[in-house]
Design a protein around this motif. Structure first.
Motif, short mmCIF file in Angstrom:
data_model
loop_
_atom_site.label_atom_id
_atom_site.label_comp_id
_atom_site.label_asym_id
_atom_site.label_seq_id
_atom_site.Cartn_x
_atom_site.Cartn_y
_atom_site.Cartn_z
N PRO A 5 -5.85 7.43 -0.51
CA PRO A 5 -5.15 6.30 -1.11
C PRO A 5 -6.15 5.32 -1.73
O PRO A 5 -7.22 5.06 -1.17
CB PRO A 5 -4.43 5.66 0.08
N HIS A 11 7.05 -0.16 7.78
CA HIS A 11 7.54 1.10 7.23
C HIS A 11 8.88 0.83 6.54
O HIS A 11 9.63 -0.04 6.97
CB HIS A 11 7.73 2.13 8.33
N TYR A 29 0.64 9.02 -3.47
CA TYR A 29 -0.76 9.44 -3.52
C TYR A 29 -0.93 10.87 -4.03
O TYR A 29 -1.83 11.58 -3.64
CB TYR A 29 -1.44 9.29 -2.16
N SER A 44 2.40 -2.88 3.97
CA SER A 44 3.61 -2.12 3.68
C SER A 44 3.22 -0.72 3.24
O SER A 44 2.68 -0.54 2.15
CB SER A 44 4.41 -2.82 2.58
N SER A 45 3.45 0.27 4.10
CA SER A 45 3.12 1.65 3.77
C SER A 45 3.76 2.59 4.78
O SER A 45 3.88 2.25 5.95
CB SER A 45 1.61 1.87 3.77
N ASN A 46 4.12 3.77 4.32
CA ASN A 46 4.59 4.82 5.22
C ASN A 46 3.47 5.82 5.51
O ASN A 46 3.69 6.80 6.20
CB ASN A 46 5.78 5.56 4.61
N ASN A 47 2.30 5.59 4.97
CA ASN A 47 1.18 6.51 5.13
C ASN A 47 0.46 6.23 6.46
O ASN A 47 0.00 5.11 6.70
CB ASN A 47 0.21 6.34 3.96
N ALA A 72 0.84 -1.20 0.00
CA ALA A 72 0.00 0.00 0.00
C ALA A 72 0.87 1.25 0.00
O ALA A 72 0.51 2.27 0.56
CB ALA A 72 -0.93 -0.02 1.20
N GLY A 73 2.02 1.16 -0.63
CA GLY A 73 2.93 2.30 -0.70
C GLY A 73 2.53 3.26 -1.79
O GLY A 73 1.56 3.08 -2.51
N GLN A 118 -6.28 2.20 -1.83
CA GLN A 118 -6.62 1.07 -0.98
C GLN A 118 -7.70 1.41 0.05
O GLN A 118 -8.31 0.53 0.63
CB GLN A 118 -5.37 0.55 -0.25
#
Length: 95
Positions: free
Chosen positions: A17, A62, A11, A47-50, A7-8, A19
């Motif tokens: 996003p 992250h 955006y 998997s995401s930094n959001n 989910a990176g 997702q």
């Protein structure tokens, strides 16, 4: 087997996003997690930094990924950094 939902992204083109969009009144990433759990899969991570994904009841992975798509000289230096988004494990893993 570990299941990692990718989910990176930055955006830039969306206010929400992808997702986290709803289809048939269900958030896409929540549907994915629900379907995995309904099939007895419990080792799930995103998997995401959001920070928008923090509410999910799964670990958030992250990473430091500077990948930018494109073919200009500026982006060539980070052309292969997308590999940083993957998490090698000792066990089989599904992305």
């Amino acid at each position: 087997m570990k299941y990692i939902i990718m989910a990176g992204g930055n955006y830039n083109h969306f206010s929400t996003p992808k997702q986290l969009l709803k289809v048939n009144n269900e958030v896409l990433i929540e549907r994915t997690i629900r379907l995995l759990r309904e099939n007895w899969i419990t080792d799930i991570a995103v998997s995401s930094n959001n920070p928008a994904f923090a509410y999910l009841d799964v670990p958030i992975l992250h990473h430091n990924n500077e990948f930018t798509s494109g073919h200009s000289e500026e982006t060539k230096k980070s052309q292969y950094c997308w590999l940083n988004a993957y998490y090698p494990t000792e066990e089989p893993c599904c992305y």
